[in-house]
Design an enzyme around this catalytic site. Structure first.
Site, PDB file in Angstrom:
ATOM      1  CB  CYS B 117      -0.904   0.022   1.226  1.00 42.97           C
ATOM      2  SG  CYS B 117      -1.864   1.551   1.351  1.00 42.97           S
ATOM      3  CB  CYS B 120      -2.141   4.619   4.319  1.00 45.67           C
ATOM      4  SG  CYS B 120      -3.586   3.911   3.516  1.00 45.67           S
ATOM      5  CB  SER B 121      -0.616   0.822   6.674  1.00 47.09           C
ATOM      6  OG  SER B 121      -1.760   1.384   7.298  1.00 47.09           O
ATOM      7  CB  CYS B 122      -4.674  -0.752   2.438  1.00 50.29           C
ATOM      8  SG  CYS B 122      -5.363   0.902   2.594  1.00 50.29           S
TER       9      CYS B 122
END
Lengths: 215, 217
Positions: B117, B120-122
C-alpha cells in the site's frame, strides 16, 4: 495532495528493516491508540477517508520521523478536535459511545465501501486509459506515480465510496472503480528492471480519461 | 489539560524539528485523550479491551494459513476461493473490517504476486491481522512498485526473469491475499500440516512457504 505519504517510487528511504517474531503492538500506548480509534470510529467521530487525510496533513518531516501508531494518534487528536469532542459542551455532538457488546458485530461484519450507482460505467474492460494528470490540494487515492501514464482496464469492480469527496464531508459520492494494470515500462521507462513486470491498482472513474486524450 | 499538552507539543516541534515525540510524550498524550473521552462518556473502556484482545490474540496470519492450506488440499475450495474470494473466506469465518473486499491472487509459474500500500498501510486484517512494521514503513512502500525484484531479493526471494512480478498497490478498499504455490514433497500432508508451512510473508508475496524440512527445523 502531493504529500510525502504518497511514497510509491521514491528513492532514498533506506533499507527495509525486519523484526523477527514481531509483536502485534510494541508498547501499551500503541494498543490503546489503536483501540481508541476503532471504537471512536464506531461511534462516528470520523470516517476512514478523513482519518487517512488527517495523517496526510502531518508536516512532512514529522510524518517521516514518527512511528506508525504516532500517525494514528495525530489522527485521533485531529478527529476529536474537529468533531468538537475536546470542548466543554458536547451535548450537540452526533458522536456516540460505541458499546462493547457491538464490537464483534463491527469487527466481523465490516463496513463495506461498495455502493449502488445507476449511471453506467464509462470505460470497458480491455480499454487503454490514461490516469489523469491532476494534483488536487485535498485527499486523493490517485498515487502520483501513475498520473499521466497509460494503462489497461482489467476489471470493473463496481461503484465505491469516492475518497476525494468522502474525506471532505461531501458524502460517499459513489463512483465506478476499475482495476488498472500498468507495465513497469510505462511507469519507469527504461529504468524498469524487467519489462514483463506490472503494477495493478484501483482507479475511480474521475481519475481516468481515454488514452488518446492529452494528459 | 490535554489542550495545553498539545499546544506545548506543537511549539516544541517548531523549535526542534525532529527532536520530538519521545516515548514519554506519546504515552502522556494517549493517556490524556483516552481519559478525557472516557470521562465525557464517549469511549467505553470495555470496548477497547475487546478490540485489543481480538487483534492481539484472535485475528492474525494463522487465519490466512488455514485458507491457503485448504486451497492446496481441496481443489473445489481453491476454485471457489479464486472465483469469489469473500464468499469462500466467509466459509471459514474470515470476514469483516479491512477485508470486506478481499481478492485472493494465485502465484503460478507465470505470475508472482506481491502486495503493498504505497499511500498508507492497507492490509487484509481478517486473514493476516494487523500489518508488520516493515509493511507500513517508507522503505517498503516506496520501493515495492519501482523495484519489486530488488525488494524480493532483500527478503531472500529470487523470481525467474521469465516470470511476471505483479505488484498490487492496495490504494482503494480492495484487499489482496496471495495464494502461494504449494511446495514440492507435500503430497499426503493434512491441512493442519500444510498450514504449518504457510508463512505470513508468503501471503504478502515477499516470501515463499516453508518446505517440510524447513518446518521441522
Amino acid at each position: 495532495m502531493n504529500g510525502v505519504h504518497d511514497l510509491g517510487g521514491r528513492d532514498g528511504m533506506g533499507p527495509i528493516s525486519f523484526e523477527p517474531a514481531e509483536p502485534v503492538f510494541h508498547e501499551d500506548w500503541e494498543r490503546r491508540v489503536f483501540a481508541m480509534h476503532i471504537a471512536m470510529a464506531g461511534g462516528g467521530y470520523m470516517n476512514i477517508d478523513q482519518f487517512r487525510h488527517a495523517i496526510e496533513r502531518m508536516p512532512a518531516a514529522d510524518y517521516l520521523a514518527t512511528s506508525y501508531f504516532e500517525h494514528w494518534l495525530v489522527a485521533v487528536e485531529d478527529g476529536c478536535r474537529t468533531a468538537g469532542l475536546l470542548d466543554e459542551a458536547i451535548a450537540t455532538s452526533p458522536v456516540t459511545c460505541f458499546p462493547s457488546h457491538l464490537v464483534e458485530a463491527m469487527v466481523f461484519g465490516g463496513s463495506p465501501a461498495r455502493m449502488e450507482l445507476d449511471a453506467a460505467p464509462a470505460f470497458a474492460v480491455g480499454a487503454q486509459i490514461r490516469a489523469r494528470n491532476i494534483h488536487p490540494a485535498g485527499h486523493t487515492r490517485l498515487p502520483w506515480y501513475v498520473r499521466g501514464q497509460v494503462g489497461c482496464i482489467v476489471a470493473h469492480r463496481g461503484a465505491f465510496v469516492f475518497p476525494d469527496s468522502h474525506a471532505h464531508g461531501l458524502g460517499p459520492d459513489p463512483r465506478h472503480m476499475y482495476s488498472v494494470s500498468f507495465t513497469a515500462e510505462a511507469l519507469w521507462g527504461p529504468d524498469a528492471r524487467n519489462p514483463r513486470d506490472t503494477v495493478q491498482l484501483e482507479l475511480w472513474e474521475p481519475y481516468l480519461e481515454k488514452a488518446g486524450q492529452p494528459s | 489539560m490535554p489542550g495545553h499538552t498539545h499546544d506545548h507539543e506543537h511549539e516544541h516541534r517548531h523549535e526542534h524539528g525532529h527532536d520530538h515525540g519521545s516515548a514519554e510524550d506519546v504515552t502522556l498524550r494517549v493517556k490524556a485523550i483516552e481519559q478525557l473521552l472516557v470521562e465525557k462518556g464517549l469511549l467505553d473502556p470495555a470496548a477497547m479491551e475487546k478490540l485489543i484482545d481480538l487483534y492481539e490474540n484472535r485475528i492474525g496470519p494463522r487465519n490466512g494459513a488455514k485458507v491457503v492450506a485448504k486451497a492446496w488440499a481441496d481443489p473445489d475450495y481453491r476454485a471457489r476461493l479464486l472465483a469469489n474470494s469473500p464468499a469462500a473466506l466467509a466459509e471459514l469465518g474470515f470476514t469483516g473490517m479491512q477485508g470486506e473486499e478481499t481478492i485472493v491472487v494465485e502465484n503460478t509459474a507465470d505470475v508472482h504476486n506481491m502486495v503493498v500500500c504505497t499511500l498508507c498501510s492497507c492490509y487484509p486484517w481478517p486473514t493476516l491481522g494487523l500489518p508488520p512494521s516493515w509493511y507500513k514503513s517508507p522503505p517498503y512502500r516506496s520501493r515495492a512498485v519501482k523495484d519489486p525484484r530488488g525488494v524480493l531479493e532483500e527478503f531472500g526471494v529470487s523470481i525467474p526473469a521469465e516470470t511476471e512480478v505483479r505488484v498490487w498497490d492496495s490504494n482503494a478498499e480492495l484487499r489482496y491475499l496471495v495464494l502461494p504455490r504449494r511446495p514440492e514433497g507435500t503430497e499426503g500432508l493434512s491441512e493442519d500440516q500444510l498450514a504449518e508451512l504457510v508463512t505470513r510473508n508468503s501471503m504478502i508475496g515477499v516470501g515463499l512457504p516453508k518446505s517440510p524440512a524447513e518446518a521441522q527445523s
